[in-house]
Design a protein around this motif. Structure first.
Motif, PDB file in Angstrom:
ATOM      1  N   VAL A  22      -5.730  -3.357   7.555  1.00 43.94           N
ATOM      2  CA  VAL A  22      -5.580  -1.971   7.094  1.00 43.94           C
ATOM      3  C   VAL A  22      -6.956  -1.342   6.894  1.00 43.94           C
ATOM      4  CG1 VAL A  22      -4.652  -0.460   5.296  1.00 43.94           C
ATOM      5  CG2 VAL A  22      -3.391  -2.525   5.977  1.00 43.94           C
ATOM      6  N   GLU A  23      -7.162  -0.155   7.442  1.00 43.19           N
ATOM      7  CA  GLU A  23      -8.448   0.535   7.306  1.00 43.19           C
ATOM      8  C   GLU A  23      -8.727   0.859   5.841  1.00 43.19           C
ATOM      9  OE1 GLU A  23      -8.843   3.926   9.824  1.00 43.19           O
ATOM     10  OE2 GLU A  23      -7.846   2.942  11.530  1.00 43.19           O
ATOM     11  N   ARG A  24     -10.009   0.827   5.497  1.00 45.24           N
ATOM     12  CA  ARG A  24     -10.417   1.005   4.103  1.00 45.24           C
ATOM     13  C   ARG A  24      -9.942   2.339   3.530  1.00 45.24           C
ATOM     14  NH1 ARG A  24     -15.999  -1.393   1.856  1.00 45.24           N
ATOM     15  NH2 ARG A  24     -15.589  -1.141  -0.368  1.00 45.24           N
ATOM     16  N   ARG A  25      -9.899   3.374   4.349  1.00 41.90           N
ATOM     17  CA  ARG A  25      -9.503   4.699   3.859  1.00 41.90           C
ATOM     18  C   ARG A  25      -8.044   4.740   3.427  1.00 41.90           C
ATOM     19  NH1 ARG A  25      -7.392   7.966   8.314  1.00 41.90           N
ATOM     20  NH2 ARG A  25      -7.312   6.695  10.226  1.00 41.90           N
ATOM     21  N   HIS A  26      -7.250   3.719   3.817  1.00 46.22           N
ATOM     22  CA  HIS A  26      -5.842   3.678   3.442  1.00 46.22           C
ATOM     23  C   HIS A  26      -5.569   2.722   2.276  1.00 46.22           C
ATOM     24  CE1 HIS A  26      -4.784   6.170   6.770  1.00 46.22           C
ATOM     25  NE2 HIS A  26      -5.009   5.270   7.694  1.00 46.22           N
ATOM     26  N   TRP A  27      -6.602   2.086   1.746  1.00 48.66           N
ATOM     27  CA  TRP A  27      -6.369   1.070   0.728  1.00 48.66           C
ATOM     28  C   TRP A  27      -5.713   1.633  -0.535  1.00 48.66           C
ATOM     29  CZ3 TRP A  27     -11.436  -2.377   0.781  1.00 48.66           C
ATOM     30  CH2 TRP A  27     -11.465  -3.086   1.991  1.00 48.66           C
ATOM     31  N   ALA A  28      -6.138   2.816  -0.947  1.00 50.84           N
ATOM     32  CA  ALA A  28      -5.590   3.395  -2.176  1.00 50.84           C
ATOM     33  C   ALA A  28      -4.095   3.680  -2.040  1.00 50.84           C
ATOM     34  CB  ALA A  28      -6.352   4.671  -2.542  1.00 50.84           C
ATOM     35  N   VAL A  29      -3.711   4.294  -0.918  1.00 50.06           N
ATOM     36  CA  VAL A  29      -2.297   4.608  -0.727  1.00 50.06           C
ATOM     37  C   VAL A  29      -1.488   3.334  -0.498  1.00 50.06           C
ATOM     38  CG1 VAL A  29      -2.382   4.973   1.778  1.00 50.06           C
ATOM     39  CG2 VAL A  29      -0.688   6.182   0.420  1.00 50.06           C
ATOM     40  N   LEU A  30      -2.096   2.329   0.131  1.00 51.91           N
ATOM     41  CA  LEU A  30      -1.416   1.046   0.305  1.00 51.91           C
ATOM     42  C   LEU A  30      -1.083   0.428  -1.052  1.00 51.91           C
ATOM     43  CD1 LEU A  30      -0.515  -1.443   2.016  1.00 51.91           C
ATOM     44  CD2 LEU A  30      -2.876  -2.260   1.795  1.00 51.91           C
ATOM     45  N   CYS A  31      -2.056   0.414  -1.947  1.00 49.59           N
ATOM     46  CA  CYS A  31      -1.828  -0.165  -3.276  1.00 49.59           C
ATOM     47  C   CYS A  31      -0.767   0.619  -4.042  1.00 49.59           C
ATOM     48  CB  CYS A  31      -3.128  -0.206  -4.064  1.00 49.59           C
ATOM     49  SG  CYS A  31      -4.343  -1.381  -3.429  1.00 49.59           S
ATOM     50  N   SER A  32      -0.781   1.942  -3.872  1.00 50.63           N
ATOM     51  CA  SER A  32       0.233   2.762  -4.539  1.00 50.63           C
ATOM     52  C   SER A  32       1.624   2.448  -4.020  1.00 50.63           C
ATOM     53  CB  SER A  32      -0.081   4.249  -4.339  1.00 50.63           C
ATOM     54  OG  SER A  32      -1.296   4.591  -4.970  1.00 50.63           O
ATOM     55  N   ARG A  33       1.741   2.235  -2.694  1.00 55.55           N
ATOM     56  CA  ARG A  33       3.050   1.917  -2.113  1.00 55.55           C
ATOM     57  C   ARG A  33       3.509   0.519  -2.515  1.00 55.55           C
ATOM     58  NH1 ARG A  33       6.931   3.595  -1.744  1.00 55.55           N
ATOM     59  NH2 ARG A  33       7.747   2.623   0.134  1.00 55.55           N
ATOM     60  N   ILE A  34       2.575  -0.428  -2.637  1.00 51.58           N
ATOM     61  CA  ILE A  34       2.945  -1.761  -3.113  1.00 51.58           C
ATOM     62  C   ILE A  34       3.499  -1.646  -4.527  1.00 51.58           C
ATOM     63  CG2 ILE A  34       2.081  -4.030  -3.768  1.00 51.58           C
ATOM     64  CD1 ILE A  34      -0.025  -3.713  -1.536  1.00 51.58           C
ATOM     65  N   GLN A  35       2.812  -0.867  -5.368  1.00 50.74           N
ATOM     66  CA  GLN A  35       3.275  -0.683  -6.746  1.00 50.74           C
ATOM     67  C   GLN A  35       4.644  -0.038  -6.759  1.00 50.74           C
ATOM     68  OE1 GLN A  35       1.449  -1.694  -9.619  1.00 50.74           O
ATOM     69  NE2 GLN A  35       3.495  -1.394 -10.465  1.00 50.74           N
ATOM     70  N   GLN A  36       4.874   0.928  -5.887  1.00 51.87           N
ATOM     71  CA  GLN A  36       6.182   1.578  -5.821  1.00 51.87           C
ATOM     72  C   GLN A  36       7.264   0.608  -5.364  1.00 51.87           C
ATOM     73  OE1 GLN A  36       5.911   5.160  -3.457  1.00 51.87           O
ATOM     74  NE2 GLN A  36       5.434   6.395  -5.253  1.00 51.87           N
ATOM     75  N   GLN A  37       6.907  -0.300  -4.447  1.00 55.03           N
ATOM     76  CA  GLN A  37       7.882  -1.293  -4.003  1.00 55.03           C
ATOM     77  C   GLN A  37       8.307  -2.189  -5.158  1.00 55.03           C
ATOM     78  OE1 GLN A  37       9.284  -1.863  -0.890  1.00 55.03           O
ATOM     79  NE2 GLN A  37       8.363   0.056  -0.227  1.00 55.03           N
ATOM     80  N   LEU A  38       7.369  -2.444  -6.069  1.00 48.64           N
ATOM     81  CA  LEU A  38       7.656  -3.336  -7.194  1.00 48.64           C
ATOM     82  C   LEU A  38       8.236  -2.599  -8.397  1.00 48.64           C
ATOM     83  CD1 LEU A  38       4.417  -5.502  -7.036  1.00 48.64           C
ATOM     84  CD2 LEU A  38       6.679  -6.077  -6.143  1.00 48.64           C
ATOM     85  N   ASP A  39       7.888  -1.325  -8.534  1.00 51.07           N
ATOM     86  CA  ASP A  39       8.370  -0.512  -9.648  1.00 51.07           C
ATOM     87  C   ASP A  39       9.359   0.504  -9.091  1.00 51.07           C
ATOM     88  OD1 ASP A  39       8.838   1.024 -11.839  1.00 51.07           O
ATOM     89  OD2 ASP A  39       6.744   1.520 -12.237  1.00 51.07           O
ATOM     90  N   ARG A  40      10.637   0.188  -9.168  1.00 49.99           N
ATOM     91  CA  ARG A  40      11.653   0.966  -8.461  1.00 49.99           C
ATOM     92  C   ARG A  40      11.726   2.415  -8.924  1.00 49.99           C
ATOM     93  NH1 ARG A  40      12.209  -1.073  -4.019  1.00 49.99           N
ATOM     94  NH2 ARG A  40      14.165   0.013  -3.738  1.00 49.99           N
ATOM     95  N   GLN A  41      11.476   2.707 -10.198  1.00 54.05           N
ATOM     96  CA  GLN A  41      11.565   4.080 -10.658  1.00 54.05           C
ATOM     97  C   GLN A  41      10.494   4.963 -10.026  1.00 54.05           C
ATOM     98  OE1 GLN A  41      11.566   4.534 -14.892  1.00 54.05           O
ATOM     99  NE2 GLN A  41      13.776   4.295 -15.022  1.00 54.05           N
ATOM    100  N   ALA A  42       9.352   4.362  -9.691  1.00 50.80           N
ATOM    101  CA  ALA A  42       8.264   5.152  -9.109  1.00 50.80           C
ATOM    102  C   ALA A  42       8.647   5.728  -7.762  1.00 50.80           C
ATOM    103  CB  ALA A  42       7.011   4.295  -8.973  1.00 50.80           C
TER     104      ALA A  42
END
Length: 254
Positions: free
Chosen positions: A50-70
């Protein structure tokens, strides 16, 4: 407790030609009271795609996958990033500690928040892993074995342009055949003579599913577990002497 995920890139060394090597880790920074702790969640390897410029949104999507309300707040990201987010979230859950300690694990949850996600067939894979551990490959006529594969595995001829690819395909095919025969031989010893197609159809019915709940403290409880084996599946597992609950129980709280 407040927490945030990020990707840490660390230089690990230099090659003979001056090339630089890095490692990538998914890290969670946790603030607990007045202290901040950082914990490595997953080693992402040296060739993280994954390109570095996408790391922030990747981490946010991982968190959303784990936190269903998000997920109530849509987050737009490239398709490839979404694919990696789902893969990494599943890896985190699969690497969570097993819950099979034998002691009661009592949780206060909102039953209305229950969601069942990521169903995956597990029966065929469970039996295949058992067979792979027992498969032997001391074959003297590969060609003779190959002629009998079509009826068992439903194979069709595949023509390769190079001998190397042809040899690789043949090798994998023979391994698959041996695994099937290992399973059928053991079942035949127990009086079960069903075809591999029939066995596969029975085993495919068992799924491994993640159940998510919202806890009283607002955090999300994830429990991944296989569905209860049905009678026909239990008979196969019993004959092979393997656990009817593939993968055990995995639990993670986010």
């Amino acid at each position: 407790m407040l927490c945030a995920m990020f990707i840490r890139r660390t230089r690990t060394g230099t090659g003979e030609r001056g090339e630089v090597y890095y490692s990538h880790r998914l890290v969670r920074s946790e603030r607990d009271g007045g202290q901040i702790r950082q914990r490595t969640l997953l080693n992402l390897g040296s060739d993280f795609p994954v390109e570095r410029r996408h790391w922030a949104v990747l981490c946010s999507r991982i968190q959303q996958q784990l936190d269903r309300q998000a997920e109530l707040v849509p987050l737009s990201c490239p398709e490839e990033v979404e694919r990696h987010a789902q893969r990494i979230a599943a890896q985190l859950l699969n690497s969570a500690p097993s819950g099979g300690t034998g002691r009661p694990d009592l949780q206060t949850v909102d039953v209305g928040s229950l969601e069942l996600i990521r169903p995956r067939s597990v029966g065929v894979e469970h039996v295949g892993l058992w067979a792979m551990e027992r498969t032997y490959t001391s074959l003297t006529d590969v060609e003779a074995v190959f002629r009998s594969l079509k009826s068992e595995l439903g194979l069709r001829p595949i023509f390769h342009q190079t001998q190397r690819r042809s040899d690789g395909h043949l090798f994998i095919t023979v391994i698959a055949y041996q695994m099937v025969q290992t399973i059928r031989r053991r079942l035949a010893q127990q009086g079960e003579y069903a075809s591999w197609a029939s066995l596969r159809a029975i085993l495919e019915g068992q799924q491994r599913v993640t159940a998510t709940f919202r806890r009283k403290d607002g955090r999300t409880l994830h429990v991944r577990k296989a569905t209860r084996a049905e009678p026909e599946q239990q008979e196969i597992y019993r004959a092979l002497g393997i656990d009817p609950a593939p993968g055990g129980i995995r639990k993670m709280i986010v």
